[in-house]
Design an enzyme around this catalytic site. Structure first.
Site, mmCIF file in Angstrom:
data_model
loop_
_atom_site.group_PDB
_atom_site.id
_atom_site.type_symbol
_atom_site.label_atom_id
_atom_site.label_comp_id
_atom_site.label_asym_id
_atom_site.label_seq_id
_atom_site.Cartn_x
_atom_site.Cartn_y
_atom_site.Cartn_z
ATOM 1 N N TYR A 1 9.538 6.410 5.788
ATOM 2 C CA TYR A 1 8.177 6.828 5.388
ATOM 3 C C TYR A 1 8.101 8.338 5.210
ATOM 4 O O TYR A 1 7.705 8.835 4.156
ATOM 5 C CB TYR A 1 7.151 6.364 6.439
ATOM 6 C CG TYR A 1 5.821 7.098 6.341
ATOM 7 C CD1 TYR A 1 4.983 6.923 5.246
ATOM 8 C CD2 TYR A 1 5.418 7.991 7.339
ATOM 9 C CE1 TYR A 1 3.765 7.602 5.145
ATOM 10 C CE2 TYR A 1 4.213 8.676 7.250
ATOM 11 C CZ TYR A 1 3.390 8.479 6.153
ATOM 12 O OH TYR A 1 2.192 9.160 6.048
ATOM 13 N N THR B 1 1.604 14.625 4.990
ATOM 14 C CA THR B 1 1.552 14.361 6.430
ATOM 15 C C THR B 1 2.398 15.369 7.212
ATOM 16 O O THR B 1 3.390 15.899 6.686
ATOM 17 C CB THR B 1 2.084 12.927 6.708
ATOM 18 O OG1 THR B 1 2.405 12.805 8.087
ATOM 19 C CG2 THR B 1 3.353 12.621 5.922
ATOM 20 N N ASP B 2 2.022 15.568 8.471
ATOM 21 C CA ASP B 2 2.829 16.457 9.329
ATOM 22 C C ASP B 2 4.204 15.841 9.620
ATOM 23 O O ASP B 2 5.106 16.533 10.090
ATOM 24 C CB ASP B 2 2.097 16.765 10.643
ATOM 25 C CG ASP B 2 1.781 15.541 11.496
ATOM 26 O OD1 ASP B 2 2.037 14.398 11.048
ATOM 27 O OD2 ASP B 2 1.264 15.726 12.611
ATOM 28 N N GLU B 3 4.351 14.528 9.334
ATOM 29 C CA GLU B 3 5.626 13.874 9.638
ATOM 30 C C GLU B 3 6.772 14.414 8.785
ATOM 31 O O GLU B 3 7.938 14.189 9.102
ATOM 32 C CB GLU B 3 5.494 12.344 9.503
ATOM 33 C CG GLU B 3 4.468 11.817 10.475
ATOM 34 C CD GLU B 3 4.440 10.311 10.643
ATOM 35 O OE1 GLU B 3 5.467 9.660 10.465
ATOM 36 O OE2 GLU B 3 3.349 9.794 10.978
ATOM 37 N N LYS C 1 7.539 10.673 1.830
ATOM 38 C CA LYS C 1 6.417 11.620 1.689
ATOM 39 C C LYS C 1 6.951 13.030 1.415
ATOM 40 O O LYS C 1 6.407 13.766 0.600
ATOM 41 C CB LYS C 1 5.548 11.624 2.956
ATOM 42 C CG LYS C 1 4.739 10.374 3.197
ATOM 43 C CD LYS C 1 3.685 10.100 2.142
ATOM 44 C CE LYS C 1 2.502 11.042 2.202
ATOM 45 N NZ LYS C 1 1.447 10.656 1.214
HETATM 46 P P1 NAD Z 1 -3.598 3.216 4.188
HETATM 47 O O1 NAD Z 1 -2.313 2.484 4.305
HETATM 48 O O2 NAD Z 1 -4.748 2.830 5.049
HETATM 49 O O3 NAD Z 1 -4.115 3.139 2.675
HETATM 50 C C1 NAD Z 1 -3.280 3.268 1.575
HETATM 51 C C2 NAD Z 1 -4.032 2.790 0.340
HETATM 52 O O4 NAD Z 1 -3.173 2.992 -0.807
HETATM 53 C C3 NAD Z 1 -4.383 1.314 0.373
HETATM 54 O O5 NAD Z 1 -5.708 1.119 -0.069
HETATM 55 C C4 NAD Z 1 -3.395 0.688 -0.607
HETATM 56 O O6 NAD Z 1 -3.898 -0.476 -1.255
HETATM 57 C C5 NAD Z 1 -3.192 1.827 -1.590
HETATM 58 N N1 NAD Z 1 -1.892 1.740 -2.298
HETATM 59 C C6 NAD Z 1 -0.673 1.522 -1.742
HETATM 60 N N2 NAD Z 1 0.265 1.467 -2.711
HETATM 61 C C7 NAD Z 1 -0.387 1.681 -3.889
HETATM 62 C C8 NAD Z 1 0.043 1.771 -5.237
HETATM 63 N N3 NAD Z 1 1.334 1.598 -5.576
HETATM 64 N N4 NAD Z 1 -0.870 2.015 -6.192
HETATM 65 C C9 NAD Z 1 -2.173 2.167 -5.866
HETATM 66 N N5 NAD Z 1 -2.646 2.074 -4.617
HETATM 67 C C10 NAD Z 1 -1.760 1.845 -3.634
HETATM 68 O O7 NAD Z 1 -3.211 4.743 4.388
HETATM 69 P P2 NAD Z 1 -4.053 5.947 5.041
HETATM 70 O O8 NAD Z 1 -3.807 5.962 6.498
HETATM 71 O O9 NAD Z 1 -5.437 5.922 4.522
HETATM 72 O O10 NAD Z 1 -3.274 7.193 4.417
HETATM 73 C C11 NAD Z 1 -3.675 7.747 3.172
HETATM 74 C C12 NAD Z 1 -2.765 8.911 2.844
HETATM 75 O O11 NAD Z 1 -2.842 9.890 3.875
HETATM 76 C C13 NAD Z 1 -1.281 8.525 2.737
HETATM 77 O O12 NAD Z 1 -0.733 9.227 1.656
HETATM 78 C C14 NAD Z 1 -0.689 8.986 4.055
HETATM 79 O O13 NAD Z 1 0.659 9.329 3.887
HETATM 80 C C15 NAD Z 1 -1.545 10.199 4.357
HETATM 81 N N6 NAD Z 1 -1.699 10.534 5.779
HETATM 82 C C16 NAD Z 1 -2.130 9.579 6.676
HETATM 83 C C17 NAD Z 1 -2.328 9.936 8.005
HETATM 84 C C18 NAD Z 1 -2.836 8.928 9.003
HETATM 85 O O14 NAD Z 1 -2.929 9.242 10.204
HETATM 86 N N7 NAD Z 1 -3.230 7.719 8.616
HETATM 87 C C19 NAD Z 1 -2.087 11.245 8.431
HETATM 88 C C20 NAD Z 1 -1.642 12.193 7.489
HETATM 89 C C21 NAD Z 1 -1.467 11.822 6.177
HETATM 90 P P1 TYD Z 2 1.203 4.959 14.473
HETATM 91 O O1 TYD Z 2 -0.248 4.698 14.636
HETATM 92 O O2 TYD Z 2 2.053 3.938 13.799
HETATM 93 O O3 TYD Z 2 1.323 6.370 13.734
HETATM 94 P P2 TYD Z 2 2.624 7.328 13.477
HETATM 95 O O4 TYD Z 2 3.850 6.571 13.789
HETATM 96 O O5 TYD Z 2 2.506 7.630 12.039
HETATM 97 O O6 TYD Z 2 2.427 8.504 14.365
HETATM 98 O O7 TYD Z 2 1.833 5.227 15.898
HETATM 99 C C1 TYD Z 2 1.335 6.249 16.735
HETATM 100 C C2 TYD Z 2 2.185 6.280 17.992
HETATM 101 O O8 TYD Z 2 1.976 5.075 18.718
HETATM 102 C C3 TYD Z 2 3.667 6.341 17.710
HETATM 103 O O9 TYD Z 2 4.296 7.166 18.688
HETATM 104 C C4 TYD Z 2 4.131 4.903 17.881
HETATM 105 C C5 TYD Z 2 3.194 4.362 18.935
HETATM 106 N N1 TYD Z 2 2.877 2.905 18.852
HETATM 107 C C6 TYD Z 2 3.021 2.086 19.974
HETATM 108 O O10 TYD Z 2 3.410 2.540 21.066
HETATM 109 N N2 TYD Z 2 2.708 0.758 19.852
HETATM 110 C C7 TYD Z 2 2.287 0.214 18.680
HETATM 111 O O11 TYD Z 2 2.054 -1.029 18.636
HETATM 112 C C8 TYD Z 2 2.135 1.065 17.533
HETATM 113 C C9 TYD Z 2 1.656 0.514 16.227
HETATM 114 C C10 TYD Z 2 2.433 2.415 17.665
#
Ligand code: NAD
Ligand code: TYD
Length: 341
Positions: free
Chosen positions: A155, A127-129, A159
Site C-alpha cells: 500500500y 499518506t504519512d506511510e 502511494k
Molecule cells: P477508502 O478506502 O475509505 O475510500 C476509497 C474510495 O476510493 C472508495 O470510495 C472506493 O470506491 C474508491 N476507489 C477505489 N478504487 C477506485 C478506482 N479505481 N476508481 C475510482 N474510485 C476508486 O479510503 P480513505 O480512507 O477515505 O482514503 C482516501 C485517501 O486518503 C486515500 O488515497 C488514502 O491513501 C489517503 N489517506 C487515508 C488515510 C486514512 O487514515 N484513512 C490517511 C492518510 C491518507
Molecule cells: P489501520 O486502521 O489498518 O491503519 P494503518 O495500518 O494504515 O495505520 O491500523 C491501525 C493500527 O491498528 C495498525 O498498527 C494495525 C492495528 N490493527 C490491529 O491491531 N487490529 C486490527 O484488527 C486492525 C485492522 C488494525
C-alpha cells in the site's frame, strides 16, 4: 467565483467527508464525485447530497482512460482532488496488484487528463506511510516533508510511487500540483475494516477485539474534518509543487485506543484478543505539521477525547450504515483475515 471540483474516491471515508465540507462551505462550487464503488465505496454515504443541483455522482474507474477523458471534456473541471485509492494495508499484503493499478496508474491517468484539458490544478491525497516508520524509543523524531521516502507495505509503496509521479508531472510538464501527506484519520463513515471502526463494531456486537502483536504500535490520529479543512486550505492557498504534512501531534498506542473504546461502550477488556502481528508492521508514525501551520495557518481543531466520543456516538446512531456493510462480502474478508490468525 464558481468552480467545478472533481473529487475522486468521494464515496469512501475521507472523500465523502471532504464533499460534505466543500458543499457546506462553497455552495457556489459544482462538485463532481468520481468513484468506482469498490467494496470501500458506498453511495448511501452520499445520500444527503445526491439530489443537490450542484452535485453529480459518476460511477467510474480512474483507470478507465477513455471514460475519464470524456468526463473531463464534458465537465471541464477547474480542480481535481484525488482520494481514490485502495487504502487498506492488510489487503495490500494479501493482494498487491490492484494497489498498483488504482494508486499508481489511476493517478497517472487523472494527471494525463489534467494535462490534456488545460493544465488543470491537481491535488494528490497521500499518506504519512510513505515515510516508513519511526522507532518507539525516539519520541523526538517526527516525519517532516524532507524525511526520505522509505516504504514498508505494498500500500505505502504504491502511494509513494504515485507521489513520485505527481512530482515528475510537475517538474517535467509543469502540471500545477500539490501533495498532502496525512496521518491516520478517524471519524464518521470510516470503513469497519480499519482499527477504530472495527473495534467499535465488534465491541457493540460483543465480538473479540483482534489486536495485532502486543498492541504497542503507535499511530498519530487526526479527526477527519481537520484533514478536510487542511486540504481545502492547500487547494486555495498552497504553493504549487509543494508537499504538506498534516497531523495533530496525537500519538497513541493501539492497545490504549482499544481499551478506551471498551470503556466508552462499557464493554469488558476481556474481549481484547491478541492475534498474530501484521507482516512488516510499522512501529510508529508521527507527523511534524510545522510547514502547513506556518505557511497556511492550519491547526487541528478537534481534540482526540472529543473526536473519539463524537465518532463512537456516530457509530451508535448509524448502526444501519455499518451493519449493512458487515453483513455482505465483508464476512468473507473477515473470515480470511482473522480466522486462525
Ligand atoms: P477508502 O478506502 O475509505 O475510500 C476509497 C474510495 O476510493 C472508495 O470510495 C472506493 O470506491 C474508491 N476507489 C477505489 N478504487 C477506485 C478506482 N479505481 N476508481 C475510482 N474510485 C476508486 O479510503 P480513505 O480512507 O477515505 O482514503 C482516501 C485517501 O486518503 C486515500 O488515497 C488514502 O491513501 C489517503 N489517506 C487515508 C488515510 C486514512 O487514515 N484513512 C490517511 C492518510 C491518507
Ligand atoms: P489501520 O486502521 O489498518 O491503519 P494503518 O495500518 O494504515 O495505520 O491500523 C491501525 C493500527 O491498528 C495498525 O498498527 C494495525 C492495528 N490493527 C490491529 O491491531 N487490529 C486490527 O484488527 C486492525 C485492522 C488494525
Amino acid at each position: 467565483m464558481s468552480k467545478t471540483v472533481f473529487v475522486t474516491g468521494g464515496a469512501g471515508f475521507i472523500g465523502s467527508n471532504f464533499i460534505f465540507h466543500m458543499m457546506d462551505k462553497y455552495p457556489a462550487y459544482r462538485i463532481v464525485c468520481l468513484d468506482k464503488l469498490t467494496y470501500a465505496g458506498n453511495l448511501s454515504t452520499l445520500a444527503s447530497v445526491l439530489k443537490k443541483e450542484n452535485f453529480r455522482f459518476v460511477k467510474i474507474d480512474i483507470c478507465d482512460r477513455e471514460g475519464i477523458y470524456q468526463l473531463f471534456e464534458e465537465e471541464k473541471p477547474d480542480v481535481v482532488v484525488n482520494f481514490a485509492a485502495e487504502s487498506h494495508v492488510d489487503r495490500s499484503i494479501e493482494d498487491p496488484e490492484v494497489f498498483l493499478k488504482t494508486n499508481i496508474l489511476g493517478t497517472q491517468i487523472l494527471m494525463d487528463a489534467c494535462r490534456k484539458f488545460g493544465n488543470i490544478r491537481f491535488h494528490q491525497v497521500s499518506t504519512d506511510e510513505v515515510y516508513g516508520d519511526l522507532p518507539l524509543d525516539r519520541p523526538d523524531l517526527l516525519f517532516t516533508e524532507e524525511t526520505p521516502i522509505h516504504t514498508s507495505s505494498p500500500y505505502s509503496a504504491a502511494k509513494a510511487s504515485a507521489d513520485l509521479m505527481v512530482q515528475a508531472y510537475h517538474r517535467t510538464f509543469g502540471l500545477p500540483v500539490t501533495i498532502s501527506r496525512c496521518s491516520n484519520n478517524y471519524g464518521p463513515y470510516h470503513f469497519p475494516e480499519k482499527l477504530i471502526p472495527l473495534m467499535i463494531a465488534n465491541a457493540l456486537n460483543d465480538k473479540p477485539l483482534p489486536v495485532y502483536g502486543e498492541g504497542l504500535n503507535v499511530r498519530d490520529w487526526l479527526y477527519v474534518e481537520d484533514h478536510c479543512k487542511a486540504i481545502d486550505l492547500i487547494l486555495h492557498k498552497g504553493r504549487i509543487g509543494e508537499v504538506y504534512n498534516i497531523g495533530g501531534h496525537n500519538e497513541m498506542r493501539n492497545i490504549d485506543i482499544v481499551r478506551l473504546i471498551c470503556k466508552a461502550l462499557d464493554k469488558p477488556e476481556s474481549l481484547i484478543t491478541y492475534v498474530a502481528d501484521r507482516k512488516g508492521h510499522d512501529m510508529r508514525y508521527a507527523i511534524d505539521p510545522t510547514k502547513i501551520h506556518n505557511e497556511l495557518g492550519w491547526l487541528p481543531e478537534t481534540r482526540f477525547e472529543e473526536g473519539i466520543q463524537k465518532t463512537i456516538q456516530w457509530y451508535l446512531d448509524n448502526r444501519e450504515w455499518w451493519e449493512t456493510i458487515i453483513s455482505g462480502e465483508y464476512q468473507n474478508y473477515y473470515k480470511n483475515m482473522y480466522e486462525n490468525r
